[in-house]
Design a protein around this motif. Structure first.
Motif, PDB file in Angstrom:
ATOM      1  N   PHE A  13     -18.027  -7.573   3.700  1.00  0.00           N
ATOM      2  CA  PHE A  13     -18.848  -6.368   3.646  1.00  0.00           C
ATOM      3  C   PHE A  13     -18.898  -5.680   5.009  1.00  0.00           C
ATOM      4  CE2 PHE A  13     -21.926  -3.451   2.267  1.00  0.00           C
ATOM      5  CZ  PHE A  13     -22.937  -3.383   3.208  1.00  0.00           C
ATOM      6  N   PHE A  14     -19.248  -6.445   6.050  1.00  0.00           N
ATOM      7  CA  PHE A  14     -19.351  -5.822   7.364  1.00  0.00           C
ATOM      8  C   PHE A  14     -17.987  -5.375   7.875  1.00  0.00           C
ATOM      9  CE2 PHE A  14     -23.697  -6.052   7.765  1.00  0.00           C
ATOM     10  CZ  PHE A  14     -24.195  -7.312   7.470  1.00  0.00           C
ATOM     11  N   GLY A  15     -16.962  -6.147   7.518  1.00  0.00           N
ATOM     12  CA  GLY A  15     -15.613  -5.766   7.916  1.00  0.00           C
ATOM     13  C   GLY A  15     -15.170  -4.463   7.268  1.00  0.00           C
ATOM     14  N   PHE A  40       0.436  -8.052   0.636  1.00  0.00           N
ATOM     15  CA  PHE A  40      -0.345  -8.516  -0.507  1.00  0.00           C
ATOM     16  C   PHE A  40      -1.819  -8.220  -0.280  1.00  0.00           C
ATOM     17  CE2 PHE A  40      -1.504 -11.097  -4.027  1.00  0.00           C
ATOM     18  CZ  PHE A  40      -2.659 -11.755  -3.652  1.00  0.00           C
ATOM     19  N   TRP A  41      -2.280  -8.475   0.934  1.00  0.00           N
ATOM     20  CA  TRP A  41      -3.702  -8.257   1.211  1.00  0.00           C
ATOM     21  C   TRP A  41      -3.857  -7.644   2.587  1.00  0.00           C
ATOM     22  CZ3 TRP A  41      -7.454  -8.447  -2.190  1.00  0.00           C
ATOM     23  CH2 TRP A  41      -8.768  -8.344  -1.721  1.00  0.00           C
ATOM     24  N   GLY A  42      -4.524  -6.508   2.671  1.00  0.00           N
ATOM     25  CA  GLY A  42      -4.627  -5.817   3.944  1.00  0.00           C
ATOM     26  C   GLY A  42      -6.033  -5.606   4.429  1.00  0.00           C
ATOM     27  N   TRP A  43      -7.029  -6.178   3.750  1.00  0.00           N
ATOM     28  CA  TRP A  43      -8.437  -5.995   4.108  1.00  0.00           C
ATOM     29  C   TRP A  43      -8.820  -4.508   4.129  1.00  0.00           C
ATOM     30  CZ3 TRP A  43     -10.961 -10.298   3.520  1.00  0.00           C
ATOM     31  CH2 TRP A  43     -10.320 -11.517   3.797  1.00  0.00           C
ATOM     32  N   ASN A  56     -11.281  -4.837  -0.378  1.00  0.00           N
ATOM     33  CA  ASN A  56     -12.477  -5.604  -0.032  1.00  0.00           C
ATOM     34  C   ASN A  56     -13.558  -5.448  -1.088  1.00  0.00           C
ATOM     35  OD1 ASN A  56     -11.195  -6.336   2.278  1.00  0.00           O
ATOM     36  ND2 ASN A  56     -12.417  -5.079   3.661  1.00  0.00           N
ATOM     37  N   GLY A  57     -13.681  -4.239  -1.601  1.00  0.00           N
ATOM     38  CA  GLY A  57     -14.673  -3.986  -2.645  1.00  0.00           C
ATOM     39  C   GLY A  57     -14.435  -4.892  -3.848  1.00  0.00           C
ATOM     40  N   ALA A  58     -13.177  -4.976  -4.264  1.00  0.00           N
ATOM     41  CA  ALA A  58     -12.844  -5.828  -5.404  1.00  0.00           C
ATOM     42  C   ALA A  58     -13.127  -7.286  -5.060  1.00  0.00           C
ATOM     43  CB  ALA A  58     -11.383  -5.645  -5.781  1.00  0.00           C
ATOM     44  N   PHE A 111     -20.920  -0.298  -4.946  1.00  0.00           N
ATOM     45  CA  PHE A 111     -20.288  -0.193  -3.629  1.00  0.00           C
ATOM     46  C   PHE A 111     -18.770  -0.181  -3.764  1.00  0.00           C
ATOM     47  CE2 PHE A 111     -20.088  -0.485   0.883  1.00  0.00           C
ATOM     48  CZ  PHE A 111     -19.002  -1.300   1.183  1.00  0.00           C
ATOM     49  N   SER A 112     -18.276  -1.103  -4.582  1.00  0.00           N
ATOM     50  CA  SER A 112     -16.836  -1.234  -4.734  1.00  0.00           C
ATOM     51  C   SER A 112     -16.223  -0.054  -5.489  1.00  0.00           C
ATOM     52  CB  SER A 112     -16.530  -2.526  -5.481  1.00  0.00           C
ATOM     53  OG  SER A 112     -15.170  -2.597  -5.791  1.00  0.00           O
TER      54      SER A 112
END
Lengths: 399, 728, 167
Positions: A35-37, B626-629, B634-636, B673-674
């Protein structure tokens, strides 16, 4: 799971490591970190957040806003939380967990997720990414690694051809701040290079045409560096810059140089009757093959600037073997551990040009395999639960 | 509390539940409904509505916009939304209230611009920003007509021109500031931003509104002027007869001078070469032609390109300019070639007569437009209708030859059927019946209510599903491709599951909740469509163009959102019921609710986890990561993590039923949020989903917060009552 | 600790695909918008040598340079000497006197210019050496040798003989 009180210290430790409590705490920490990230990206950009929260080198995280204002308590780094979670999942989710037909779904899913976390760990240490830009009708055999800065020093042979350059590696330059000085040694050549004034994002100005301010770097060869606002929307647009002072073995100054990543050609100095070319660049990543770009096509939806398709027709040449490929969005070329993606396209300046993203990642396909397994596991488990629920409901209605 | 007491106050406590829930859902509703513009209805004298036949003919004309071919009615709809914020315009004329639809409004713009300029088309939320240009509307939130803008402090025309000039100046100022910013250091930028006073920030905000509004006014003007060339009467000087060989052409018409372009241009070239000045009348004629030619480049793109390999459709002005600027155009022989072409029978046009074909088509097109404009002076006349229908048929045929425009009819039907509005109404009726049903399920009356409730609920589901399916078929892709698409789909997921759960368990509550979700979802769909004012059927950007991934990743993730929201709403209802004490005696029901919510969390976990990983695999195929933050990713992940936390905390024995429900209420915020908030951050690779900030999300968080507080209070009361000695 | 890397096409790409062979006494400095190749040389590095693309005809460029020294423009190219650059005859322009480059810079007395202009189709390549007159005179042979040593290097361009796949 056994609920009898553990006897020895070992059993107590085992109970903790494999318990739900650790799982919930780890998941909760990951939740907060994610969340914070996410929020902090708005201020410092994606790459900086990854370094701060999710990198293997990050042990402690202080979530904050862009203006440095604190918003939460310090948290452990996400990578290490995931390590703890993986251990917990292995111990609790696989070894300690009850085995039986009722829990087979859960066991399968735990195994699959664990495999995915391992894939992530492998990827974070061994994945390399870079970009390769080629104009139509041209070829390339190198890429440039993202988020790296190196200094290359090359000398020339008698015919004036460049010899294999010596590199000041990006690991050395990565943490260099503006006021730090890094000394790079070139013992075979008989000189050293003091690198200072490193700026992650900068512009190069001519003294003759720009107004200087007191924040600017010194003037070298009529040029100076000025720090620029970090572009977090397009991280590759940031141009690093620094100053380098070449000194001989006795420490006498041979030449002062100004280096800027946005310069397409090197600067030079002479030492011992030898010319040396110096370049500041993203790390050059030699490829095991050549990519010939025969056709580069970019289409936009009519009357818009929305990309409809970007396509490249290439030939991969390795050891005199030629193979043809068509690369477009969502359709990369996978070969020999390297994957080539169509990242962007442009034709400003007349000639069409393809931008490829190149990735090498041993754990490339692992998440996909783990997904299939996890889905099967979850489906089994939840369908069993659903039948039990429906059965319970109908029983209670009948009663 | 004694049993007697419980019984006596049951009705009151149900009322309390309903009241609290109503407050919370209204909070969301207020946000969804948005700010209200005053409903003062403008009086427009002499507004004659277009006939049904004219509207029908205009509606089906194919135009190109946003990268695809769509009916004129869709184009008009989104044009009106972008100016007006609504899909109808209310006026009063001849003492009667009228609703003007987008197609009618566009017809007014094109064929009755003087009347169109009276219509209150521009919606502006902060009209104070216009005061500096002499435009002073009565209300802060106002609907203005073009003519309103002309006013300059009530002294006469000038306001609009000053507004446009102001907008241009602001735009140039912004560009200059951008350029200067690029050569500033971060410290200098920070100092500049820190020293910016509140008034300066406020002024910047106003300037942004002015710039946007000025652009709107420019666009509107262009739409009303592009057929001006058909309205003018050119004042041509007397040229010698032998100069133009085309007897019978009206020298007052614009098209005549386009056909004489080459000769006119020759006059200017010759004068320049011989050093002779061109006579004033000829100069002013040329200027007039150029002015109208420029205006005609804007407006509607309803001409396919000349070349069948090209894909960018054109306005009438573009058509003209394409020919006039052709390097190798055979000016000297074009008239003869056209005659030769006309003498040929129908069939393939030989290559060497291709230019003649284009020229002839251009002349015909200009004549058509001039004819339409002339006929529009009597908009009720059969001549106008005939001309319009003829143009529609011609345009449709040209599109068909290119294999385009096949979906026009289907799209017109889609909007006419208004699926989502019907679904909204049916959900609302179902809700009302279900509410009545709370008070009595027994007897013939009760059974009748049940049947009505279920019928309307099912009807709503059918319309919702049908609408989604029809959209999907029109777009030629799986149902969810952009943020707008997620709304009806998530609503369908949630209501369908509620419906199935109701069927399995026969509790009225689930239909009530499902209908409420349906109503809220449909409201949200309209609000988003109107607020965004972009055509969400337009084609997807290259990186998203994969039907496989759209069908798998997007659908599963969206169903995951659905689940999270369902759990949240069910838990919101649960905590209110518990606080009000209306289900304290119904242990089975309480257990059922908790198990249902828990089951939904499992469902959410399955779909969110699978969907998120599928997204990662897609990203890996698209850009090697695959994953990049990334915020969207991140929401998911937050949804997956929260559902895992709920499951594992329950297994650890840390959570009772209260805990699960409180966590699920929070879950709703995580989903919000997501689903929405990450798009408002405007950061990340998923840059195709950015939206302007909306206050709705904060109201939703507020509603969740209120429900959470209700739950905590309920939990504390429950815990205390358990501690108290029995038999009190 | 420094590392070495293998050679790639990165090391064989030159501005404008032209590989040059400057004398050791010339030092490369950063390029600018108009100076794709930029050197300093001569005593105390007082001489600037630079090259770039230009527009306009060769003669107009040559006359512009003469104008920077306060000299009158010449009517045709035959006034200038010629050297060969990349197989084409190119104008050799010389001037001496007070150098006034414009753009707010102060005029410099006792300066000289030696320049070459190569026209090919619409492309105009200019090579210019400016500095104190004596220094420029002393570097004349170097400059001409430099211009004549240029070669086209296009190793990164796909040659026609390579098979082109069916698109």
């Amino acid at each position: 799971m056994s609920n009898s009180s553990p006897k020895s210290l070992g059993q107590k430790i085992w109970r903790v490591i494999s318990g739900f409590e650790i799982a919930v705490v780890c998941l909760g920490l990951l939740f907060l970190l994610t969340f914070f990230g996410t929020i902090e990206q708005k201020w410092i950009g994606l790459y900086a957040v990854i370094q701060k929260y999710f990198d293997i080198d990050s042990f402690l995280v202080f979530p904050s806003r862009g203006d440095g204002k604190f918003i939460f308590l310090p948290l452990p780094g996400a990578y290490w939380v995931m390590v703890v979670l993986s251990i917990n999942m292995f111990c609790g989710g696989l070894i300690r967990a009850r085995k039986g037909w009722k829990t087979v779904g859960v066991l399968i899913s735990h195994f699959a997720i664990l495999f995915m976390l391992v894939a992530g760990a492998v990827s974070s240490v061994s994945k390399v990414e870079g970009q390769m830009s080629v104009y139509q009708g041209e070829k390339s055999d190198f890429a440039q690694k993202y988020h790296t800065t190196t200094i290359e020093v090359a000398k020339l042979d008698e015919e004036g051809h460049r010899l294999p350059p010596k590199i000041v590696p990006s690991e050395s330059l990565r943490s260099l701040e503006r006021n730090d000085v890094l000394r790079a040694e070139f013992p075979d050549e008989g000189f050293t290079m003091d690198i200072t004034g490193m700026l992650g994002s900068s512009n190069l100005f001519m003294e003759r045409t720009a107004e200087r301010s007191n924040e600017d770097g010194p003037v070298v060869d009529g040029f100076f560096l000025r720090e620029a606002e970090y572009n977090k929307d397009n991280e590759l647009a940031n141009m690093a810059g620094c100053y380098a002072t070449v000194k001989d073995k006795e420490g006498n100054e041979i030449q002062e140089l100004i280096l800027w990543m946005g310069n397409p050609s090197p600067v030079s100095f002479v030492h011992n009757e030898q010319r040396y070319l110096v370049t500041l660049t993203m790390e050059i990543w030699p490829m095991p093959y050549e990519v010939e770009l025969h056709k580069s096509v970019g289409e936009y939806y009519p009357g818009t600037r929305k990309a409809s398709t970007f396509e490249s027709t290439i030939t991969k040449v390795a050891n005199d073997q030629r193979e043809d490929y068509k690369i477009f969005m969502n359709n990369p070329m996978r070969h020999g551990g390297f994957t080539l993606f169509q990242a962007n396209w442009s034709d400003t300046g007349g000639k069409p040009f393809s931008g490829f993203a190149i990735v090498t990642n041993p754990s490339d396909k692992w998440p996909e395999y783990s997904l299939y397994v996890a889905t099967v596991g979850l489906l089994i488990h939840f369908l069993l639960m659903l039948f039990r629920f429906a059965g319970g409901s109908s029983r209670s209605r009948k009663s | 509390m004694s049993q007697n007491h419980l019984e006596k106050t049951r009705g009151l406590r149900w009322g309390l539940v309903a009241f609290l829930l109503l407050i919370e859902f209204s909070l969301i509703g207020v946000g969804i409904k948005g700010s209200v513009t005053p409903s003062e209805v403008r009086n427009v004298d002499g507004y004659n509505p277009w006939s049904e036949k004219v509207i029908e003919a205009a509606r089906d004309i194919p135009v190109q916009d946003g990268g695809r071919i769509k009916p004129l009615s869709t184009f008009a709809r989104f044009q009106m939304l972008s100016y007006h914020g609504a899909v109808t315009m209310k006026i009063k004329s001849g003492g009667k209230k009228r609703k003007i639809t987008p197609t009618e409004w566009l017809l007014d713009c094109i064929f009755r611009p003087e009347l169109a300029n009276e219509l209150p088309i521009f919606r502006i939320d902060d009209s104070e920003v216009l005061h500096r240009y002499g435009i002073i509307p009565k209300d802060r939130r106002a609907r203005l007509s073009f003519n309103d803008l002309l006013d300059d402090y009530g002294k006469g025309p000038g306001g609009k021109d000053r507004l446009l000039k102001g907008g241009k100046e602001i735009s140039e100022k912004r560009s200059k500031e951008e350029r200067e910013r690029k050569s500033m250091t971060p410290n200098q930028i920070e100092a500049m931003e820190a020293s910016e006073k509140e008034e300066e920030k406020e002024e910047k905000r106003k300037e942004k509104l002015i710039m946007e509004f000025a652009q709107q006014v420019l666009n509107y003007e262009a739409m009303t002027k592009f057929l001006d060339f058909g309205r003018i009467e050119l004042d041509a000087p007397d040229f010698p007869d032998e100069l133009f060989k085309d007897e019978g052409r009206d020298p007052e018409k614009f098209s005549t001078w386009i056909s004489r372009w080459n000769q006119l241009r020759a006059i200017f070239i010759m004068s320049s070469q011989q050093g002779i000045a061109v006579p004033d009348e000829v100069e002013s004629l040329a200027r007039e032609i150029e002015l109208n030619l420029n205006s005609s480049r804007y407006g509607v793109r309803w001409y396919p390109p000349y070349d069948e390999d090209e894909n960018e459709w054109q306005s009438i002005g573009d058509r003209i300019i394409t020919i006039l600027e052709k390097q190798d155009f055979p000016w000297d022989t074009i008239d003869d070639e056209v005659k030769e072409l006309e003498a040929l029978n129908e069939g393939e046009v030989p290559e060497r007569l291709k230019m003649a074909g284009f020229w002839k088509e251009l002349m015909d097109d200009m004549a058509t437009m001039e004819g339409l404009v002339e006929a529009s002076e009597k908009p009720d006349s059969p001549e106008f209708l005939a001309a319009l229908e003829s143009w529609k048929d011609e345009a449709t045929a040209r599109a068909k030859v290119r294999g385009e425009g096949g979906e026009i009819e289907g799209e017109v039907k889609y909007y006419q059927r208004n699926y989502f509005m019907k679904a909204l109404v049916f959900f609302l009726i179902a809700f009302i019946f279900s509410a009545i049903g709370w008070f009595g399920k027994e007897g013939r009356f009760g059974k009748g209510i049940q049947i009505a409730m279920i019928s309307f609920f099912v009807l709503a589901l059918i319309y919702l599903a049908w609408g989604i399916l029809h959209r999907s078929l029109l777009m030629g892709r799986p149902p969810v491709g952009n943020l707008y698409d997620t709304i009806p789909f998530i609503t369908l997921g949630a209501t369908l599951v509620m419906g199935v759960a109701e069927w399995m368990t026969k509790r009225n509550l689930l239909v009530s909740l499902g209908s409420a979700i349906g109503v809220a979802g449909m409201f949200m769909a309209f609000r988003f469509e109107y607020g965004d004012a972009t055509d969400h059927m337009d084609p997807l950007v290259a990186v998203l163009k994969s039907n496989y991934w759209l069908a798998t990743h997007v659908v599963t993730v969206t169903l995951g959102y659905s689940g999270g929201l369902m759990a949240c709403f069910l838990s919101m209802v649960y905590v209110h019921l518990r606080l009000a004490g209306v289900i304290e005696d119904d242990k089975k029901f309480r257990r059922f609710m908790t198990r249902a919510v828990f089951g939904i969390v499992c469902f959410t976990l399955l779909f969110s986890l699978v969907g998120t990983v599928l997204g990662g695999i897609w990203a890996n195929d698209s850009w090697g990561r695959f994953w990049g933050w990334d915020p969207k990713e991140n929401g998911a992940l937050l949804i997956v993590l929260w559902s895992l936390i709920i499951l594992h905390a329950r297994l650890a024995g840390w959570m009772t039923d209260w805990g699960i429900h409180l966590c699920c209420i929070f879950f709703g915020s995580v989903v919000a949020f997501s689903w929405w908030h990450v798009n408002m951050l405007e950061v990340g690779l998923h840059s195709y989903g950015f939206i302007k900030g909306g206050s709705v999300i904060w109201l939703f968080y507020g509603a969740c917060g209120a429900a959470f507080v209700v739950g905590v209070i309920g939990y504390l009361i429950d815990r205390n009552s358990k501690k108290a000695p029995k038999g009190e | 600790m420094t590392e070495t890397r293998v050679l790639t096409l990165f090391d064989q790409k030159y501005p404008g695909n032209l590989r040059d062979r400057p004398p050791l006494s010339w030092r490369r400095i950063p390029p600018t918008q108009f100076r794709a190749v930029n050197f300093v040389g001569g005593p105390d590095e007082s001489v600037e040598i630079f090259a770039g693309n230009s527009n306009g005809a060769g003669l107009s460029n040559a006359n512009r340079w003469l104008g920077q020294f306060g000299l009158s423009p010449v009517p045709d190219e035959s006034t200038f000497a010629s050297i060969e650059i990349l197989g084409r005859p190119s104008l050799l322009v010389e001037a001496r006197g007070s150098y006034n480059p414009g753009m707010g810079a102060d005029p410099r007395e006792g300066f000289a210019l030696l320049g070459a202009i190569r026209e090919s189709g619409g492309d105009v390549l200019t090579f210019k050496m400016v500095g104190p007159a004596e220094a420029v005179e002393g570097m004349r042979d170097e400059f001409i040798a430099y211009c004549e040593s240029l070669e086209n290097v296009d190793l990164h361009i796909i040659k026609e003989e390579s098979e082109t796949p069916e698109s």
